[in-house]
Design a protein around this motif. Structure first.
Motif, mmCIF file in Angstrom:
data_model
loop_
_atom_site.group_PDB
_atom_site.id
_atom_site.type_symbol
_atom_site.label_atom_id
_atom_site.label_comp_id
_atom_site.label_asym_id
_atom_site.label_seq_id
_atom_site.Cartn_x
_atom_site.Cartn_y
_atom_site.Cartn_z
ATOM 1 N N GLY A 1 0.797 -1.223 0.000
ATOM 2 C CA GLY A 1 0.000 0.000 0.000
ATOM 3 C C GLY A 1 0.826 1.268 0.000
ATOM 4 N N LEU A 2 2.070 1.190 -0.516
ATOM 5 C CA LEU A 2 2.965 2.368 -0.544
ATOM 6 C C LEU A 2 2.621 3.213 -1.769
ATOM 7 C CD1 LEU A 2 6.295 0.546 0.423
ATOM 8 C CD2 LEU A 2 4.585 1.603 1.934
ATOM 9 N N HIS A 3 1.534 3.960 -1.663
ATOM 10 C CA HIS A 3 0.864 4.532 -2.841
ATOM 11 C C HIS A 3 1.366 5.895 -3.290
ATOM 12 C CE1 HIS A 3 -2.397 6.593 -0.092
ATOM 13 N NE2 HIS A 3 -1.181 6.659 0.427
ATOM 14 N N HIS A 4 2.325 6.480 -2.593
ATOM 15 C CA HIS A 4 2.778 7.833 -2.963
ATOM 16 C C HIS A 4 4.014 7.853 -3.862
ATOM 17 C CE1 HIS A 4 -0.087 9.781 -0.388
ATOM 18 N NE2 HIS A 4 0.427 9.281 0.733
ATOM 19 N N ALA A 5 4.763 6.754 -3.931
ATOM 20 C CA ALA A 5 6.002 6.775 -4.722
ATOM 21 C C ALA A 5 5.708 7.015 -6.191
ATOM 22 C CB ALA A 5 6.751 5.455 -4.541
ATOM 23 N N MET A 6 6.536 7.858 -6.827
ATOM 24 C CA MET A 6 6.392 8.222 -8.230
ATOM 25 C C MET A 6 7.438 7.472 -9.067
ATOM 26 S SD MET A 6 3.885 10.345 -8.253
ATOM 27 C CE MET A 6 2.957 11.383 -7.104
ATOM 28 N N PHE B 1 6.674 8.679 2.615
ATOM 29 C CA PHE B 1 7.057 7.437 3.302
ATOM 30 C C PHE B 1 7.145 6.245 2.348
ATOM 31 C CE2 PHE B 1 4.177 9.124 7.015
ATOM 32 C CZ PHE B 1 4.974 10.254 7.129
ATOM 33 N N CYS B 2 7.122 6.483 1.047
ATOM 34 C CA CYS B 2 7.046 5.381 0.076
ATOM 35 C C CYS B 2 8.258 5.400 -0.856
ATOM 36 C CB CYS B 2 5.774 5.496 -0.763
ATOM 37 S SG CYS B 2 4.254 5.567 0.231
ATOM 38 N N VAL B 3 8.954 4.281 -0.967
ATOM 39 C CA VAL B 3 10.139 4.169 -1.814
ATOM 40 C C VAL B 3 9.767 3.592 -3.177
ATOM 41 C CG1 VAL B 3 12.427 3.117 -2.057
ATOM 42 C CG2 VAL B 3 11.675 3.984 0.170
ATOM 43 N N TYR B 4 9.208 2.384 -3.207
ATOM 44 C CA TYR B 4 8.672 1.799 -4.442
ATOM 45 C C TYR B 4 7.156 1.681 -4.301
ATOM 46 C CZ TYR B 4 13.431 0.317 -5.749
ATOM 47 O OH TYR B 4 14.765 0.278 -6.088
ATOM 48 N N ASN B 5 6.436 1.931 -5.378
ATOM 49 C CA ASN B 5 4.970 1.923 -5.345
ATOM 50 C C ASN B 5 4.466 0.516 -5.660
ATOM 51 O OD1 ASN B 5 2.168 2.328 -5.815
ATOM 52 N ND2 ASN B 5 2.555 4.481 -6.274
ATOM 53 N N ASP B 6 4.343 -0.302 -4.619
ATOM 54 C CA ASP B 6 3.940 -1.695 -4.826
ATOM 55 C C ASP B 6 2.549 -1.817 -5.418
ATOM 56 O OD1 ASP B 6 1.983 -2.632 -2.236
ATOM 57 O OD2 ASP B 6 3.203 -0.848 -1.957
#
Length: 394
Positions: free
Chosen positions: A135-140, A147-152
């Protein structure tokens, strides 16, 4: 109790996704949730699936080679000076998303967990899959954020599109707009993103307005339902249920992928929405019903935000699993809202928690001070929702 037709994607190593000791994103909440479900007897060992490690080419579904290389370089115990100097360009030296040792491999496992959940459902091995580490939804594509590195979530959806050619409805109930996933599929007519969040006027990431509708062939496939600060349960659920019914009926997805940040709770320290545990019991039931009605039951659920890891996250995420598995406790909660949490779980974590733990599954909202602008907030939410859904058939 043995659950049916659902798998729980989990490994303790996912707790290594940790920026620093004072950062609000604390994956110890995964341990608290797992322990609560174990104490309840709601999680059979046969339900648990170990997340795999995502392949490098799977990361490329969403992220650029340049960004992946930067993450790898900053994952070293002692990154090179040039990598450190360029970290800011990739969003990895901010207070929100600072680089940390081994973040590439740790986050690859989180991505792999969401892909594993997608495969389990799309292959027909199970109807439902839950991966709370995701749920790391902010990574571009070229930048870490929020708080998100890769957008799973984006990677798993892209994987589903490529391998199974399925139409995907992505539903985001995090209090922060699901921006990274929205922009990943902003032009795609086969991925509909539906986000429920506090208005970006006051909250990170500042996006998710009702007029963000998609572009080109994807116009109308991006739907945002921003709500006012201090929105309460009735207004939140009214909007959620109306939008979900209309969007699912109109879009006709093959699969629902949902993100379950639980930071819309009144006690969460990073937002201003004033909901109780009730929404985290009822929202998954709507998704569950619609998944069976329109998608052959296919439903992948991911974690997300949630920064009161003691009082809120374990209850909210456990309720999600109970819905996915049709656990009988749900009927008891409907009859008796003050149903207690397992006493042994509360005692086990009470000394470690800096806050007094709740002793019931649901909140005693009758004791809460009413929000004075309730009618105005509800009316504003209805007007915004009318704009957001104006092109979705009733």
């Amino acid at each position: 109790m043995k659950s049916s037709n659902a798998v729980y994607v989990y490994h303790q190593d996912e707790t290594k996704y940790r920026f620093n000791d004072t950062h609000p994103f604390d994956q110890e909440r995964l341990l608290l949730t797992r322990d609560l479900l174990d104490e309840l007897g709601a999680l059979d060992p046969s339900d648990i699936v170990t997340p795999r490690i995502a392949e490098e080419d799977e990361l490329l579904f969403t992220h650029t080679p340049e960004y992946i290389e930067a993450v790898q370089q900053l994952s070293c115990p002692h990154p090179a000076e040039q990598a450190i100097q360029e970290a800011d360009r990739f969003g990895l030296s901010t207070e929100d998303t600072p680089y940390f040792e081994n973040m590439h491999d740790v986050t690859r496992q989180i991505v792999g967990g969401s892909i594993e959940a997608a495969d389990a459902v799309m292959s027909g091995r199970t109807a439902h899959a839950l991966h709370l580490g995701g749920g790391l939804h902010h990574a571009m594509p070229n930048k870490g954020a929020g708080f998100c590195v890769y957008n799973d979530a984006s990677i798993a959806i892209a994987y589903i599109r490529q391998k199974y050619n399925a139409r995907v409805l992505y539903v985001d109930t995090d209090v922060h707009h699901g921006d990274g996933v929205q922009w990943s599929f902003y032009h795609d007519p086969n991925v509909c993103t539906l986000s429920f969040h506090e208005t970006g006027k006051y909250l990170f990431p500042g996006t998710g307005a009702a007029n963000e509708r998609g572009e080109g062939e994807g116009y109308g496939m991006s739907i945002n339902i921003p709500v006012e600060p201090y929105t309460e349960d009735d207004s939140w659920l009214e909007g959620f249920n109306e939008a979900m019914d209309r969007v699912v009926r109109s879009f006709k997805p093959d699969l629902i992928v949902s993100q379950h940040g639980c930071d819309a709770h009144a006690l969460d320290p990073l937002a201003h929405v004033h909901c109780s545990m009730r929404i985290f019991a009822e929202m998954p039931q709507t998704i569950h019903r619609l998944a069976h009605q329109y998608c052959g039951g296919r439903w992948v659920a991911l974690g997300g935000g949630g920064y009161d890891i003691w009082r809120i996250v374990p209850r909210a995420w456990s309720l999600l699993w109970l819905v996915m598995t049709d656990h009988p406790l749900l009927d008891e909660l409907a009859r008796k809202p003050d149903t207690p949490l397992p006493e042994a779980w509360v005692k086990r974590w009470a000394d470690k928690s800096p806050l007094e733990l709740p002793d019931t599954w649901l909140d005693p909202v009758h004791t809460w001070t009413p929000i004075p602008r309730r009618k105005e907030i509800t009316d504003n939410n209805r007007r915004t929702r009318e704009i957001a859904l104006m092109y979705v058939p009733e």
